[in-house]
Design an enzyme around this catalytic site. Structure first.
Site, PDB file in Angstrom:
ATOM      1  CG  HIS A  68     -20.028 -16.713   7.246  1.00 47.26           C
ATOM      2  ND1 HIS A  68     -20.353 -15.605   7.989  1.00 47.26           N
ATOM      3  CD2 HIS A  68     -18.716 -16.939   7.463  1.00 47.26           C
ATOM      4  CE1 HIS A  68     -19.273 -15.165   8.636  1.00 47.26           C
ATOM      5  NE2 HIS A  68     -18.267 -15.963   8.327  1.00 47.26           N
ATOM      6  CG  LEU A  69     -25.733 -21.649   7.832  1.00 43.07           C
ATOM      7  CD1 LEU A  69     -26.786 -22.184   8.808  1.00 43.07           C
ATOM      8  CD2 LEU A  69     -25.331 -22.738   6.841  1.00 43.07           C
ATOM      9  CG  ASN A 100     -21.475 -12.101   8.526  1.00 47.37           C
ATOM     10  OD1 ASN A 100     -21.938 -13.225   8.707  1.00 47.37           O
ATOM     11  ND2 ASN A 100     -20.452 -11.871   7.725  1.00 47.37           N
ATOM     12  CG  ASP A 313     -14.366 -17.842   7.943  1.00 52.62           C
ATOM     13  OD1 ASP A 313     -15.561 -17.469   7.901  1.00 52.62           O
ATOM     14  OD2 ASP A 313     -13.406 -17.061   7.787  1.00 52.62           O
ATOM     15  CG  HIS A 317     -18.570 -14.607  -1.280  1.00 53.56           C
ATOM     16  ND1 HIS A 317     -19.278 -13.558  -0.745  1.00 53.56           N
ATOM     17  CD2 HIS A 317     -17.525 -14.817  -0.445  1.00 53.56           C
ATOM     18  CE1 HIS A 317     -18.687 -13.148   0.361  1.00 53.56           C
ATOM     19  NE2 HIS A 317     -17.620 -13.891   0.573  1.00 53.56           N
TER      20      HIS A 317
HETATM   21 ZN    ZN Z   1     -14.075 -13.616  10.452  1.00 53.22          ZN
END
Ligand code: ZN
Length: 440
Positions: A68-69, A100, A313, A317
């Site tokens: 997730h970048l 996302n 993954d 955050h």
């Molecule tokens: Zn996932």
């Protein structure tokens, strides 16, 4: 007068005396973005950077299928620039950026924007993952074909963060991607069975009085999806598999010749739901940390090839999203800069995997699943110079102050882990030397 913005070609690099795949000791000479020669006592051309790799393992650059970048839309927690810096420090030369984002990567325009941002950052190759459904809403298929035929050449599609729950949509998506040899990467989580869920459903959740997240919520979706993949003859990839039952289902499906691949995260190889007892939200993650029996099963599944790959993954955050009461905190952990230490600690140092296996699960097979022909290639003359030189000997405590990620939500802070990144080379260019990023 013309302005030339093209960077100069990288200087040749000679990696001296490293252990190729942890096996024979040899030299590796990189010239002009390619592996030019492998063998003992190579001579280096003038101007070559020489790396003393005695005692180190030489591996193909790592490939992450699940990163997730956060760009576009979540730049306060990570950007393509900071995320790929973290990737390079972790030994990665390619990452697959999950869809996302805000806006969601569900059009050719957004995936091309993400790929371009990766190119201009230059720390590693960024391959965008396309959303399966418009806006991740699970209602209608996104423009899969337009993303596949765009300059970003998307081959992996996922609504990750959400499950493609509607079986008709999942069937159509699996059918659709066959035309361009794509794959649907499913976040297997039945939304009804996990409403309000805060952690793994079991003894610990009962004691803590937290709403549980049953293993069957993952396993029932995987069981359905392998049958759908078999029915339509398409490729399914299972994201972050986390339970013993999921390993059994994937094993069963592979025995029947179903085209399913599966990934496990480093944290599911190490941590259990016992960590939740301290209510430290760094341990809050989706899917949740499971039991020791599940950890044992996913390690066994990775060792015997049922689980094909390790994927991080990496989920950065903001401090504000994590520094909250358990039930209010965001789910996810950073992982790019600790993935290989965790894999070495849990799988190599225990004898479950060899370094050649590590090359397979963290480079070759992720690239194969994503149909990326530039990465995960055999270390031999003529292959692209995507390389990692890893020293397995040092041990040190994880310190997020050294991390390049914009976020600090690592569950491993203070934990002593093995290994040190001596060198990452992306397309012939040295991106990391002795753990530190090398600016252009
Ligand atoms: Zn996932």
């Amino acid at each position: 007068m013309t302005t030339n913005l093209t960077p100069p070609p990288p200087a040749p690099v000679l990696v001296r005396g490293g252990s190729l795949y942890g096996e024979e000791r040899t030299d590796v000479l990189l010239v002009g973005g390619l592996i030019q020669e492998i063998g003992p006592d190579l001579t280096a051309p003038e101007g070559t950077e020489i790396i003393d790799a005695e005692g180190c393992v030489v591996l193909p650059g790592l490939v992450d299928l699940h990163t997730h970048l956060r760009e576009p839309g979540g730049e306060e927690s990570e950007t393509v620039e900071t995320g790929t810096r973290a990737a390079a420090r972790g030994g990665f030369t390619a990452v697959h950026a999950m869809a996302n984002t805000t806006p969601v990567a569900d059009t050719a325009g957004v995936v091309e924007q993400v790929a371009r941002a990766g190119d201009s950052a230059g720390w590693c190759t960024v391959r965008p993952v396309g959303a399966v459904t418009v806006g991740l809403a699970g209602e209608r298929l996104a423009e899969l074909d337009a993303m596949a035929s765009s300059r970003a050449r998307v081959r992996v599609f996922s609504d990750d963060g959400k499950c493609v729950h509607d079986p008709v949509l999942m069937r159509r998506a699996l059918e659709y991607v066959k035309a361009f040899d794509g794959v649907i990467a499913q976040h297997a989580q039945d939304p009804r069975l996990t409403e309000g869920a805060q952690m793994h459903e079991g003894v610990v959740s009962a004691e803590l009085g937290l709403t549980g997240w049953p293993a069957v919520a993952e396993e029932s979706i995987i069981a359905r999806d392998v049958l759908l993949a078999q029915h339509v003859g398409s490729r399914l990839h299972v994201c972050h598999l986390s339970t013993a039952g999921s390993v059994d289902i994937v094993r069963w499906a592979k025995q029947r010749g179903i085209a399913v691949t599966a990934e496990v995260t480093p944290h599911h190889l190490l941590l259990t739901d016992e960590e939740v007892r301290g209510f430290d939200a760094r341990y809050k993650v989706n899917p949740p940390l499971r039991t020791q029996a599940d950890v044992d099963a996913v390690r066994q599944g990775l060792a015997d090839g049922t689980i094909d790959i390790v994927a991080t993954d990496h989920a950065p955050h903001l401090r504000d999203a994590k520094d909250r009461e358990w039930d209010q905190a965001a789910m996810g952990m950073t992982g790019l800069e600790t993935a290989l230490p965790i894999v070495q600690h849990t799988m190599v140092d225990t004898g479950a995997l060899s370094w050649r296996d590590v090359a397979r699960v963290l480079s070759e097979t992720p690239a194969l699943i994503a149909r990326d022909e530039d990465h995960g290639r055999a270390l031999e003359p003529g292959s692209p110079a995507h390389l990692l030189v890893w020293d397995p000997r040092p041990r040190r405590a994880v310190d997020v102050a050294e991390h390049a990620s914009r976020s600090a939500n690592s569950p491993y802070i203070g934990l002593e882990l093995p290994g040190m990144n001596r060198l990452t080379v992306h397309a012939g260019r040295v991106t990391v030397r002795d753990g530190a990023l090398v600016e252009r």
